[in-house]
Motif scaffolding. Sequence first.
Motif, PDB file in Angstrom:
ATOM      1  N   PHE A   1      -5.341  16.673 -23.498  1.00  0.00           N
ATOM      2  CA  PHE A   1      -4.797  15.703 -22.550  1.00  0.00           C
ATOM      3  C   PHE A   1      -5.608  14.399 -22.613  1.00  0.00           C
ATOM      4  N   ASN A   2      -4.929  13.280 -22.417  1.00  0.00           N
ATOM      5  CA  ASN A   2      -5.597  11.968 -22.395  1.00  0.00           C
ATOM      6  C   ASN A   2      -5.205  11.193 -21.144  1.00  0.00           C
ATOM      7  N   CYS A   3      -5.139  11.922 -20.029  1.00  0.00           N
ATOM      8  CA  CYS A   3      -4.660  11.298 -18.785  1.00  0.00           C
ATOM      9  C   CYS A   3      -5.778  11.015 -17.791  1.00  0.00           C
ATOM     10  N   THR A   4      -7.051  11.230 -18.155  1.00  0.00           N
ATOM     11  CA  THR A   4      -8.146  10.939 -17.239  1.00  0.00           C
ATOM     12  C   THR A   4      -8.557   9.478 -17.343  1.00  0.00           C
ATOM     13  N   VAL A   5      -9.079   8.943 -16.228  1.00  0.00           N
ATOM     14  CA  VAL A   5      -9.542   7.551 -16.193  1.00  0.00           C
ATOM     15  C   VAL A   5     -10.916   7.524 -15.537  1.00  0.00           C
ATOM     16  N   LYS A   6     -11.641   6.411 -15.807  1.00  0.00           N
ATOM     17  CA  LYS A   6     -12.933   6.196 -15.155  1.00  0.00           C
ATOM     18  C   LYS A   6     -12.716   5.305 -13.940  1.00  0.00           C
ATOM     19  N   ARG A   7     -13.163   5.778 -12.769  1.00  0.00           N
ATOM     20  CA  ARG A   7     -13.060   4.975 -11.551  1.00  0.00           C
ATOM     21  C   ARG A   7     -14.464   4.732 -10.992  1.00  0.00           C
ATOM     22  N   PRO A   8     -14.686   3.562 -10.352  1.00  0.00           N
ATOM     23  CA  PRO A   8     -16.030   3.267  -9.813  1.00  0.00           C
ATOM     24  C   PRO A   8     -16.234   3.839  -8.413  1.00  0.00           C
ATOM     25  N   PHE A   9     -17.448   4.346  -8.146  1.00  0.00           N
ATOM     26  CA  PHE A   9     -17.838   4.669  -6.775  1.00  0.00           C
ATOM     27  C   PHE A   9     -18.016   3.354  -6.018  1.00  0.00           C
ATOM     28  N   GLU A  10     -17.418   3.247  -4.872  1.00  0.00           N
ATOM     29  CA  GLU A  10     -17.450   1.972  -4.136  1.00  0.00           C
ATOM     30  C   GLU A  10     -18.860   1.625  -3.690  1.00  0.00           C
ATOM     31  N   ASN A  11     -19.689   2.612  -3.355  1.00  0.00           N
ATOM     32  CA  ASN A  11     -20.997   2.330  -2.763  1.00  0.00           C
ATOM     33  C   ASN A  11     -22.161   2.874  -3.580  1.00  0.00           C
TER      34      ASN A  11
END
Length: 913
Positions: A463-473
């Motif tokens: 699968f290639n459906c993961t993304v990198k998201r930032p921690f807000e804090n």
Amino acid sequence: MPKLSTNKDRYEELIKNPLLFLHRVDHSYTDWNGDYVENISWEPINKDFNGNISKEQIIGNERGMALVVAELVNQTEDNDQSKNSTISFEIHEINATKQDDWRLVINSFIIRSQSADERYPYLHLLWMLNYCKWDSTALTRALNIYDAQSHPFIIGKGFSLFSRCLSKYKQEQVQKALANFGYRYNVYVPSVITEAVSHVLPDIEEKKAYWNLFKLVDYVLVDNVFQQSVTRSIEDNTNNLLLILYRWLHNENATIEVTSLRSLFSISSNAIQLDIIKRYFHDIRLNRVLFDPKVVEEFKDNPFVDFIRYRYCLETPDMAIDLAVPLLCDCIITLFNSNGQTFQSFDGILDFAMMRCDIANPSISLGMEKFLPQCHGGAVYNSDFKGFIDYSIVCELDEEKFTEDNLKTTILDFLNTRSHLTYDACGYADEKRPLTDEEKIKCFSTRVIKDEQTGKEYTERKFNCTVKRPFENKWVVYDTDFVWLNCFLKQPLPAVDIRKSRPETIIIDIDQTSTEILANYIRSLAKQCEQAEKDRFVVFSRDVRKYKLLLNYSKPIFSRFIPQSSAIVGMQFDVFGILKSLRHEQILNNDDALKEEFRRRESEEIRKRVINTLKQELNQDIINNSYFEVKYDNELHRKMLGLYYFKGSLPDNPSDTQIEFLKCQHLGDFKPFCAPRLAEATNRATEMPYFWCRGLECFHNNLHSQILANCTSWSYYSLYHMIEIIGFPKLHETPAGYEPDVTVTEFIACANRVMKKFRRLKCRNCGHLMYTDKSSGYNRYNYYSCINPTCSEYNKPIYLSYCFKCKKGLIDSRDSKQCPNGWYICPTCLSCCDDAQYERQAQRYILAKKPIPERIREKLGHGHNDKGEFFCPQCGNPVEIITEEDGTTYKGCRTCKRNFDKEREIRDTYRFR
């Protein structure tokens, strides 16, 4: 064999006359090791041709020029037949042993002689006769190529005239050859020249028979000609005019009958001609002769002009024709006839140039640098100069800014200079959360795939459906960031060496920060500053960046402006005469001591002036002879820093350029004529007057030596000196130096416009000169056409004019499209037409009591520019407001992809830099 190349159209023209000139170019240099690297080659004079030929492949003459013949064509490999296709061809140096080469140069003479406007029909033939080895037999064979009916034209209008400038030996060969065809030719070797040469160089009787006319003259008149120094001892009673001319040019007490110089003037070099004119005006200054405009007229339009043209053909063929001498004379005559009111007009200069150029190669040089002073760099603002003042700001903490939100925003601003910590998340889920361990096992699982064609197996993710998201804090910082992190972290980080090459990363959570710790840190900064009364502190300019955080939580109360104690104008300009005074005092004989004393005195003078102007600007006195203090006002603060050129605080040991206000600008190859205009106001910081020059403030121009009182020798005479001698001084002294009369600046502007326009007066199809359409009335200098009857563009009008709006854009109908109303579009300002133009056109007919033509009546009220309508000069389509993806807008052309706002910005930057 050596090769050149050109485009298809230019080659087709070359087929008709396959002769062109090369010149030897020296690009030798010294490399980084200090070794000399020779780089000498032969290049075409005509820039329509390309090629770089090694120096061994061409012999040329002693002046570094060569005449070559184009050989058979070699089309490019793709056989592109378009206009811009490149054609390469071989060349060989002209050779008098080849009958075909004789035929080519004689044909060139015949073809070019067909035009009544041609002034250099013998260009190639004369070159070959002068520089190639041949005898009467070879010339006879060459003339035998042509039938007897052609001989009267070739011989009568050719050899019998231009052979006069050849050496005695070659003239004798011409004489023998022409006798074979029944023509008599008299060898032309004026006794005045041979006698003068024998007097100066008595031991070269055999050699001088092989020198052409101009080489003989130069050996007499020019010292160190061809690096040979000759000592001349000329008796006072000599009656040889050439020797008298030499003595007159080298002895201020000598005299000459100027009217007797007509013939010698024509066979002298351009440099000697210019010296003759200067020396003539010196005699006028000494009251030995009276000014006679007829004499200057004969210098301009010499009755023996053929010899001037012969010299051009032998020394600088195909190069820009130097018009310095005739233009100088024309300026003097025009000014005299107008009683000092004007020099030549734009139309006059254009006519003047066209009447003297080579129509087959319309290239000229007005040569004004030979009689008008060029800019020597002046004295302009030095961008490295730190300023005449420094400043500090008296502040106090602003408690209203110490809010939780402000402090938190500051912490976030610091942390956001680094990257947020990221986590793996599902790219399809609306909920933004990290993947669980079980989810990661599934999402990051792999499988083995086999390539059907090659049979090779490889592994890939299912699968290639993961993304990198930032921690807000949460942020990723470096251990070397401890300095600013410890301003607000609850648990301080240990100090590390900030210079280490591989910093370690640390994760910081917002919960680890404290707004209270940040507030205390900011208050501690205030205590580090110099303290003032009432809990106030002083931030100096050098510390503004250091205390930027403190200033964000403070309010400025006062501005303090501190006059610099080391600022100077510059020793090379000596604007206050301090260096001159020191040298007059003769108390310092050491250069370092002289420089130090000069700087001390000039910096004192500058500081005194700055204090005086600050008193006027701020309406108060200096405090403790140290600074001026005024209530803080942001606009006033910015104004004062700009007015006094503040660029930053001086370091402890400033360089020369940091304390010197002015510098001599580097001009490179472009050296404009010195034509400054005095500014209405003085420089506010120093109370120094200045000129405006090409958008720059100039405090020292090049015109001091251009008045007679300051000229040390007649050999330095310029146009300014000569017209002052005859009673028309065009320089007046101002507090900033000398300023030229407006008639001079207008003449320079006209001449520059002529040169710009003249470069366009070349037919792009055949290369010949285009002439004005004399039937065009007041538009006669707007329409031009090719005069070459064999050209496909013959008599087709070309519109060429400066834009009536901006006066700078040169509109060429070959390049500029027309607006829907039929007006050519200016490539510089995009102007075409407006309602006011049509109203003025109609008004002409109304005043003349004539009916308004229908073509004008239809356009009334339908102009473009006054309604904000503009068109692209390249394609003629409307100029639109184009919006980019980022929201920026500009005026542009969608078809040509042009951004006219950006182009105008680039032009303005170039013009004022």
